[in-house]
Design an enzyme around this catalytic site. Structure first.
Site, PDB file in Angstrom:
ATOM      1  N   ARG A   1     -13.161  -8.866   1.964  1.00  6.10           N
ATOM      2  CA  ARG A   1     -11.765  -8.553   1.643  1.00  6.10           C
ATOM      3  C   ARG A   1     -10.916  -9.791   1.900  1.00  6.10           C
ATOM      4  O   ARG A   1     -10.029 -10.147   1.129  1.00  6.10           O
ATOM      5  CB  ARG A   1     -11.251  -7.389   2.517  1.00  6.10           C
ATOM      6  CG  ARG A   1     -11.893  -6.054   2.235  1.00  6.10           C
ATOM      7  CD  ARG A   1     -11.492  -5.512   0.878  1.00  6.10           C
ATOM      8  NE  ARG A   1     -10.055  -5.369   0.738  1.00  6.10           N
ATOM      9  CZ  ARG A   1      -9.340  -4.330   1.181  1.00  6.10           C
ATOM     10  NH1 ARG A   1      -9.943  -3.312   1.757  1.00  6.10           N
ATOM     11  NH2 ARG A   1      -8.026  -4.283   1.011  1.00  6.10           N
TER      12      ARG A   1
ATOM     13  N   GLN B   1     -10.188  -4.000  -3.027  1.00  3.07           N
ATOM     14  CA  GLN B   1     -11.472  -3.583  -2.467  1.00  3.07           C
ATOM     15  C   GLN B   1     -12.614  -3.896  -3.431  1.00  3.07           C
ATOM     16  O   GLN B   1     -13.661  -4.417  -3.032  1.00  3.07           O
ATOM     17  CB  GLN B   1     -11.445  -2.061  -2.193  1.00  3.07           C
ATOM     18  CG  GLN B   1     -12.749  -1.528  -1.650  1.00  3.07           C
ATOM     19  CD  GLN B   1     -13.055  -2.076  -0.260  1.00  3.07           C
ATOM     20  OE1 GLN B   1     -12.222  -1.990   0.622  1.00  3.07           O
ATOM     21  NE2 GLN B   1     -14.253  -2.626  -0.068  1.00  3.07           N
TER      22      GLN B   1
ATOM     23  N   ASP C   1     -17.659   7.011  -0.635  1.00  5.16           N
ATOM     24  CA  ASP C   1     -16.338   6.890  -0.002  1.00  5.16           C
ATOM     25  C   ASP C   1     -16.051   8.223   0.676  1.00  5.16           C
ATOM     26  O   ASP C   1     -16.749   9.222   0.460  1.00  5.16           O
ATOM     27  CB  ASP C   1     -15.271   6.531  -1.061  1.00  5.16           C
ATOM     28  CG  ASP C   1     -13.909   6.190  -0.449  1.00  5.16           C
ATOM     29  OD1 ASP C   1     -13.846   5.962   0.784  1.00  5.16           O
ATOM     30  OD2 ASP C   1     -12.911   6.165  -1.184  1.00  5.16           O
TER      31      ASP C   1
ATOM     32  N   CYS D   1     -16.306   1.389   1.219  1.00  4.74           N
ATOM     33  CA  CYS D   1     -15.131   0.550   1.495  1.00  4.74           C
ATOM     34  C   CYS D   1     -14.680   0.649   2.949  1.00  4.74           C
ATOM     35  O   CYS D   1     -13.971  -0.239   3.425  1.00  4.74           O
ATOM     36  CB  CYS D   1     -13.994   0.912   0.548  1.00  4.74           C
ATOM     37  SG  CYS D   1     -13.351   2.579   0.803  1.00  4.74           S
TER      38      CYS D   1
ATOM     39  N   HIS E   1      -7.624   0.918  -6.112  1.00  2.94           N
ATOM     40  CA  HIS E   1      -7.759   0.029  -4.944  1.00  2.94           C
ATOM     41  C   HIS E   1      -8.433  -1.271  -5.407  1.00  2.94           C
ATOM     42  O   HIS E   1      -9.576  -1.559  -5.041  1.00  2.94           O
ATOM     43  CB  HIS E   1      -8.575   0.738  -3.861  1.00  2.94           C
ATOM     44  CG  HIS E   1      -8.488   0.110  -2.505  1.00  2.94           C
ATOM     45  ND1 HIS E   1      -7.634  -0.938  -2.207  1.00  2.94           N
ATOM     46  CD2 HIS E   1      -9.166   0.388  -1.345  1.00  2.94           C
ATOM     47  CE1 HIS E   1      -7.789  -1.272  -0.938  1.00  2.94           C
ATOM     48  NE2 HIS E   1      -8.711  -0.496  -0.392  1.00  2.94           N
TER      49      HIS E   1
ATOM     50  N   ARG F   1       0.890  -1.178   0.000  1.00  2.00           N
ATOM     51  CA  ARG F   1       0.000   0.000   0.000  1.00  2.00           C
ATOM     52  C   ARG F   1       0.913   1.210   0.000  1.00  2.00           C
ATOM     53  O   ARG F   1       1.749   1.367   0.900  1.00  2.00           O
ATOM     54  CB  ARG F   1      -0.893   0.009   1.235  1.00  2.00           C
ATOM     55  CG  ARG F   1      -1.549   1.355   1.473  1.00  2.00           C
ATOM     56  CD  ARG F   1      -2.616   1.337   2.518  1.00  2.00           C
ATOM     57  NE  ARG F   1      -3.810   0.660   2.014  1.00  2.00           N
ATOM     58  CZ  ARG F   1      -5.001   0.715   2.609  1.00  2.00           C
ATOM     59  NH1 ARG F   1      -5.157   1.398   3.712  1.00  2.00           N
ATOM     60  NH2 ARG F   1      -6.031   0.071   2.096  1.00  2.00           N
TER      61      ARG F   1
HETATM   62  N1   CP Z   1     -11.106  -0.314   2.851  1.00  4.17           N
HETATM   63  C1   CP Z   1      -9.817  -0.374   3.210  1.00  4.17           C
HETATM   64  O1   CP Z   1      -8.902  -0.594   2.392  1.00  4.17           O
HETATM   65  O2   CP Z   1      -9.612  -0.195   4.544  1.00  4.17           O
HETATM   66  P1   CP Z   1      -8.229   0.023   5.289  1.00  4.17           P
HETATM   67  O3   CP Z   1      -7.710   1.377   4.865  1.00  4.17           O
HETATM   68  O4   CP Z   1      -8.559  -0.032   6.742  1.00  4.17           O
HETATM   69  O5   CP Z   1      -7.266  -1.061   4.878  1.00  4.17           O
HETATM   70  N1  NVA Z   2     -10.224   6.707  -0.814  1.00  3.43           N
HETATM   71  C1  NVA Z   2      -9.750   6.252   0.458  1.00  3.43           C
HETATM   72  C2  NVA Z   2      -9.900   4.764   0.589  1.00  3.43           C
HETATM   73  C3  NVA Z   2      -9.455   4.193   1.893  1.00  3.43           C
HETATM   74  C4  NVA Z   2      -9.557   2.689   1.943  1.00  3.43           C
HETATM   75  C5  NVA Z   2      -8.302   6.660   0.642  1.00  3.43           C
HETATM   76  O1  NVA Z   2      -7.500   6.504  -0.298  1.00  3.43           O
HETATM   77  O2  NVA Z   2      -7.972   7.163   1.715  1.00  3.43           O
END
Ligand code: CP
Ligand code: NVA
Length: 308
Positions: free
Chosen positions: A294, A137, A225, A266, A134, A107
């Site tokens: 997930r 997700q 989101d 998400c 992502h 990530r």
């Molecule tokens: N939805 C998601 O990716 O959550 P986290 O940021 O907690 O991993």
């Molecule tokens: N759009 C959000 C998703 C988190 C899982 C971010 O990137 O922070």
């Protein structure tokens, strides 16, 4: 190398196989305590690195648990603990990690970091979120939709708010799984036109409707989101909130979707901002199924990448 970098760069037959496999694996361990090993142990003797340059609850815990259920081991590493960003190149980091682990999940911020890691790693790399997408997700989200309502092909999905990284993966999935996507949000936060064109090239409809009430009419699925993503500067917070407030998903808005429409997010969510608690905790919401899935979806992705 069978990386899992994005939904639009993964073969649609492989995507379908992963969703079906995830559902079968979920069913196979229905009701078992979470720490019970799966009957099959395809990741026995495998070591997986989970690298986080941004915070995470779901991605971190679900990948770690999934690897363990399949008999593998993990090392969870934060960006600040590694030499990443302290002068060592991503390419050298990728080569070094490939000598220690069998798969890398990362990530990170810029998409280029993910791509550089994948280009130079000798092991599969999985995208655990970048500023641009992502995919894990949305694999869980497609699985969740189909569990509740059957095939997602031909359905109307409405994305509300910011055309961000999660929205991008929904656009990628629209093209690959064959559903239409309506974007409702302010023009200044539209999703990447390149991704819109990509979906349209695959024969699905992408609509832009600025009025959220009109946009959700006939929707099978409404998605929200956060208004401020992890990569967004906090200095944009007030401007974003002002722009996005009209797009809050509340009961009044949901009333314009199909009566059996689902609501997804998400998570993490900001209650009473992009969505009200009444919707999050209401009968149309499947947010915690998404979170659970997930785990199952990523187990299928891991097996696909490792060929086990
Ligand atoms: N939805 C998601 O990716 O959550 P986290 O940021 O907690 O991993
Ligand atoms: N759009 C959000 C998703 C988190 C899982 C971010 O990137 O922070």
């Amino acid at each position: 190398m069978p990386h899992f970098l994005d939904i639009h760069t993964t073969d649609p037959a492989d995507l379908r196989q992963m969703i079906d496999h995830a559902r079968a694996m979920k069913t196979a361990r229905d009701g078992l305590p979470k720490g019970t090993p799966d009957a099959e142990q395809p990741l026995a003797n495998h070591m997986v690195a989970l690298i986080f340059e941004k915070p995470s609850t779901r991605t971190r815990v679900s990948f770690d648990l999934g690897v363990r259920q399949m008999g593998g081991q993990t090392m969870v590493l934060s960006g600040s603990e590694l030499q990443l960003g302290h002068g060592e190149t991503i390419a050298d980091t990728a080569r070094v990690l490939s000598r220690y682990v069998d798969l890398i999940m990362i990530r990170t911020f810029e998409e280029s970091i993910l791509h550089e890691m994948a280009e130079h790693a000798d092991v599969p790399v999985i995208n655990g979120l970048t500023n641009r997408s992502h995919p894990c997700q949305i694999m869980a989200d497609v699985m969740t939709y189909e569990e509740h309502r059957g095939p997602i092909r031909g359905r109307k999905v409405v994305w509300t708010g910011d055309g961000n990284n999660v929205c991008a993966s929904f656009l990628h999935a629209a093209g690959q799984f064959g559903f239409d996507l309506t974007f409702t949000g302010p023009e200044t936060l539209d999703p990447d036109p390149e991704y819109v064109a990509l979906a349209r090239d695959k024969g699905v409809q992408v609509y832009f409707i600025r009025d959220p009430v009109r946009a959700v009419e006939g929707a099978d699925l409404v998605v929200a989101d956060t208004w401020v993503s992890m990569h967004d500067s906090q200095s944009t917070r007030e401007r974003r909130h002002n722009l996005l407030r009209p797009y809050q998903v509340n009961e009044a808005l949901m009333a314009h979707a199909k009566p059996d429409a689902l609501f997804m997010h998400c998570l993490p969510a900001h209650r009473e901002e992009e969505v009200t608690s009444a919707v999050m905790d209401g009968p149309q919401s499947v947010i915690f199924d998404e979170a659970e899935n997930r785990l199952h979806a990523q187990k299928a992705i891991l097996r696909h990448c490792l060929g086990v």
